[in-house]
Structures are given as structure tokens and as C-alpha cells.
Design an enzyme around this catalytic site. Structure first.
Site, PDB file in Angstrom:
ATOM      1  N   ALA A  48       0.810  -1.219   0.000  1.00 35.13           N
ATOM      2  CA  ALA A  48       0.000   0.000   0.000  1.00 35.13           C
ATOM      3  C   ALA A  48       0.842   1.267   0.000  1.00 35.13           C
ATOM      4  O   ALA A  48       0.477   2.272  -0.625  1.00 35.13           O
ATOM      5  CB  ALA A  48      -0.953  -0.008   1.200  1.00 35.13           C
ATOM      6  N   GLN A  93      -5.012   5.208  -2.648  1.00 37.27           N
ATOM      7  CA  GLN A  93      -5.808   6.088  -1.786  1.00 37.27           C
ATOM      8  C   GLN A  93      -5.283   7.523  -1.868  1.00 37.27           C
ATOM      9  O   GLN A  93      -4.182   7.762  -2.386  1.00 37.27           O
ATOM     10  CB  GLN A  93      -5.759   5.525  -0.357  1.00 37.27           C
ATOM     11  CG  GLN A  93      -6.512   6.294   0.687  1.00 37.27           C
ATOM     12  CD  GLN A  93      -5.576   7.099   1.564  1.00 37.27           C
ATOM     13  OE1 GLN A  93      -4.361   7.025   1.458  1.00 37.27           O
ATOM     14  NE2 GLN A  93      -6.155   7.903   2.437  1.00 37.27           N
ATOM     15  N   ILE A 133      -3.783   9.897  -0.192  1.00 40.61           N
ATOM     16  CA  ILE A 133      -2.475  10.441   0.172  1.00 40.61           C
ATOM     17  C   ILE A 133      -1.320   9.511  -0.204  1.00 40.61           C
ATOM     18  O   ILE A 133      -0.188   9.737   0.215  1.00 40.61           O
ATOM     19  CB  ILE A 133      -2.398  10.778   1.679  1.00 40.61           C
ATOM     20  CG1 ILE A 133      -2.695   9.544   2.541  1.00 40.61           C
ATOM     21  CG2 ILE A 133      -3.347  11.919   2.011  1.00 40.61           C
ATOM     22  CD1 ILE A 133      -2.470   9.787   4.036  1.00 40.61           C
ATOM     23  N   LYS A 134      -1.609   8.493  -1.015  1.00 39.42           N
ATOM     24  CA  LYS A 134      -0.512   7.670  -1.506  1.00 39.42           C
ATOM     25  C   LYS A 134       0.239   8.420  -2.607  1.00 39.42           C
ATOM     26  O   LYS A 134      -0.284   9.339  -3.237  1.00 39.42           O
ATOM     27  CB  LYS A 134      -1.053   6.340  -2.045  1.00 39.42           C
ATOM     28  CG  LYS A 134      -1.720   5.484  -0.981  1.00 39.42           C
ATOM     29  CD  LYS A 134      -0.775   5.156   0.162  1.00 39.42           C
ATOM     30  CE  LYS A 134      -1.329   4.093   1.099  1.00 39.42           C
ATOM     31  NZ  LYS A 134      -2.492   4.540   1.874  1.00 39.42           N
ATOM     32  N   LEU A 135       1.473   7.979  -2.843  1.00 39.73           N
ATOM     33  CA  LEU A 135       2.315   8.678  -3.820  1.00 39.73           C
ATOM     34  C   LEU A 135       1.666   8.685  -5.199  1.00 39.73           C
ATOM     35  O   LEU A 135       1.636   9.710  -5.893  1.00 39.73           O
ATOM     36  CB  LEU A 135       3.691   8.015  -3.869  1.00 39.73           C
ATOM     37  CG  LEU A 135       4.738   8.706  -4.728  1.00 39.73           C
ATOM     38  CD1 LEU A 135       5.007  10.126  -4.237  1.00 39.73           C
ATOM     39  CD2 LEU A 135       6.027   7.897  -4.724  1.00 39.73           C
TER      40      LEU A 135
END
Length: 377
Positions: free
Chosen positions: A168, A192, A194-196
Site C-alpha cells: 500500500a 488512496q 495520500i498515496k504517492l
């Protein structure tokens, strides 16, 4: 306040989403297939299945490799256990409970913050249905060593416990020069907010075998073959499934952000390398492992510090956000029956803290964070 996380969004994303909205096909359209193709090329593995979130991906992965959802033999069937780490977000472990399986906690390696592989090997048993490892903060688990452990378990037990990798936080991370998703296990990424690499919400299941991929494609949408003749009701569902498909608006966002993610990842790594150099040897600070055979993504930057409360207060006073990210999962009431002794995690649980390392940091921000930490607390 310098934030710990920030949403990365391409300037092209609104136009790509508008195209989807104008075409009127918001789900089961061409954008998801286009996104899957782009991800396949980037990862070097064609066996990918996009889903609506990373946690759904873990649900799907468990159903594929560890048996039917909820078991198949009735309410009193022992559906076995999954070996898992408590140092992760709850979204990793709650799918295990949803499948009616027990969690058996594996200790944490204080050097890496990943699963303690020695403790894992001790705990693999005839009851083991799967092993769930997490590449915490995008630092890859030693996958060659893990493979050796599973090889020995197979010889000892007569079956091979399947491994699911929770990737994740690990978009862009590599092990032995290959992206995660190419080492013989089922892997799940999260996109999601705020993922890179973000779709606003979404995930990806990466499979090691053609047959698992075929089943994943069907089971992400009720087990129904979308190429079947459903107009006349002439189709069959041999293996039921879930409602987990990614929609086309999310895929459009992901396609736009895939074009910008590489320089963002490079900036995370550059910032982390700066911290590694400038914070080494600072009194009251201990860094985590850096192995030459893997390249982390550094979703956040971990530190083990003395007097964590004073550390977080000092950084907050100086405008720097920190976080614990998540509570150790084994302390929640809902998993109280599975508690066990975890001395490795116990030694560091009150010392772990995460500081900003992302693409949004200016060089002044980065220097400020280092200076504040070096000044003591």
C-alpha cells in the site's frame, strides 16, 4: 505547519475526469483497462487487476489464495490462521477477520519495522492459511529470505503457505532491481488519496499466475464474466465474488498521476538520503535499516527517538507535523483473543515516530527539520 502527507494531483486530472463524465460510462468503461495496461508496463507484470481500494484488494487476494470467504464448512469450521504484523494500518488485518480466519501476530524487526522473519519461521504451522507481509513505509521485506522460509515450511508441512504482500505504501519500491509484484507472491497496492500514486481511491492486485489472475478478474465483480451473454440471462457464476471494481473516473485520475509520479518518488528518495546523512549519530535518534538490495519509496520517514512526547512537542512548536500513523493493531479490543508476546515491537513501540519526507518539502523545509532535530528536545 509542514505537513506529513499531501495529495499529489496532476494538472491534467480534471480534464481526464471530465472526458469520462461527458462520455457517460462511469464504470466498466475503457479507462480502467487503459490504466491496467499502463500499470502492467510500469511494473513489468501483465497479471494485474484494478479494484476500488487497497483493502478490497486484500479481501480479494485472501479469497483467492486462502479459501472461500467465511469458510465453506459451516459456522464451527476452523478456517485457520493468517500470520500478520501488528505494525500496520488496520486495513491490512481486518480483511483476515472478515474471512473468518484467526490472526496470529508475528513480531516486528526493530531494525526494519517490517515483520521479524525469524519469528515468522517459528510460527508457520499446519494451521497457516496465508502469510501477510507489509512493506512498511515502502521499505521492502527481504523477499529472498522470505522465499527460503516458505520453501522450508513446504518441505516440513507438505504444503506451501501463500504469501500476500501489502504494498500500500510502496509504489515505486524495488527489491533486487525489480518492482514489487515480480517475486512470486500476490501483491496489493493502494491508490488512496495520500498515496504517492493516487486515484483518489483505488487499488491494484498483482498476481503471480495466469489462473489466479483469471479468477481475480471474475471475482472482483460478483464472479460474473462480463463477456458472457447476460442480455438473455445465459451465463453462469462458477465461483461467486465481490463488488470491488475500480470505476473509470478513478482510473482517469490514476492515468494522469502516473505521468507525474516518477519525479515525485525521486524527491522522496532524495529527501530521505539527506536525512540519512544529516541525522546519523544525532543523540537520542536511531535510524532504520538501509539494505543495498532494495530501493524504498519512503512514503514517510521513520525515526526511533528517546522521549517521543518531548520530541513531538518540540517539532510541533517549530511548525513540523509528526504522527504515529496507526496504533499497533494487536492492542485493539476486537482482536484481544489473539494477543501474544511481541518483545521486538515492545522495545520500540514508544520510540517510533514519522516525520515529513515528501515531494512537497522545499530545501528550506528539509533543512529546518534537520536543524530542529539536531538541536535536541
Amino acid at each position: 505547519m509542514i505537513p506529513l502527507f499531501k495529495v499529489a494531483m496532476s494538472e491534467e486530472a480534471p480534464d481526464r475526469v471530465a472526458e469520462v463524465l461527458r462520455c457517460g460510462q462511469l464504470e466498466h468503461g475503457p479507462r480502467v483497462e487503459e490504466f491496467e495496461a499502463a500499470l502492467s508496463e510500469r511494473l513489468g507484470n501483465p497479471l494485474v487487476t484494478a479494484v476500488n481500494c487497497g483493502t478490497s484488494g486484500l479481501h480479494l487476494a485472501l479469497s483467492l489464495v486462502a479459501g472461500q470467504y467465511g469458510g465453506s464448512g459451516g459456522a464451527h469450521e476452523d478456517t485457520g490462521e493468517v500470520l500478520a504484523t501488528p505494525l500496520t494500518f488496520e486495513g491490512t488485518n481486518w480483511p483476515i477477520l472478515a474471512h473468518g480466519m484467526r490472526i496470529r501476530w508475528v513480531d516486528v524487526d526493530p531494525e526494519t519495522l517490517n515483520m521479524d522473519l525469524d519469528d515468522l519461521e517459528r510460527k508457520i504451522s499446519p494451521s497457516t492459511k496465508a502469510i501477510m507481509v507489509v512493506h512498511w513505509l515502502g521499505y521492502p521485506v527481504d523477499l529472498d529470505r522470505l522465499r527460503g522460509i516458505v520453501d522450508r515450511a513446504e518441505r516440513r508441512l507438505g504444503f506451501r503457505p501463500p504469501v500476500i504482500e501489502d504494498c500500500a505504501q510502496a509504489w515505486g519500491a524495488t527489491y533486487r532491481g525489480l518492482p514489487l509484484g515480480n517475486h512470486g507472491n500476490t501483491c496489493v497496492y493502494s491508490f488512496q488519496a495520500i498515496k504517492l500514486l493516487t486515484c483518489g481511491g483505488g487499488g491494484l492486485v498483482v498476481l503471480p499466475e495466469e489462473e489466479l489472475h483469471r479468477r481475480a478478474v471474475l471475482r472482483r465483480w460478483f464472479g460474473i464474466d462480463r463477456a458472457a451473454d447476460r442480455v438473455h440471462g445465459d451465463y453462469d457464476v462458477p465461483e461467486w465474488g465481490f463488488r470491488f471494481p475500480m470505476n473509470d473516473t478513478a482510473a482517469a485520475v490514476g492515468l494522469a498521476n502516473l505521468d507525474i509520479v516518477d519525479p515525485l518518488l525521486a524527491r522522496h528518495r532524495e529527501n530521505a538520503a539527506h536525512y540519512d546523512k544529516e541525522l546519523a549519530g544525532v543523540p537520542g535518534v536511531e535510524l532504520t535499516e538501509r539494505a543495498d538490495d532494495r530501493e524504498p519509496s519512503f512514503w514517510a520517514y521513520p525515526l526511533k527517538v528517546e522521549d517521543r512526547d518531548a520530541f513531538t512537542r518540540k517539532l510541533a512548536e517549530r511548525g513540523i507535523m509528526t504522527s504515529l500513523i496507526s496504533r499497533r493493531n494487536d492492542e485493539h479490543t476486537c482482536v484481544a483473543p489473539y494477543r501474544s508476546e511481541l518483545p521486538g515491537l515492545d522495545r520500540i513501540q514508544d520510540r517510533i515516530i514519522y516525520v515529513p519526507v515528501g515531494w512537497w518539502l522545499t530545501e528550506e523545509d528539509r533543512s529546518h527539520i534537520v536543524d530542529v532535530i539536531r538541536s535536541g528536545w
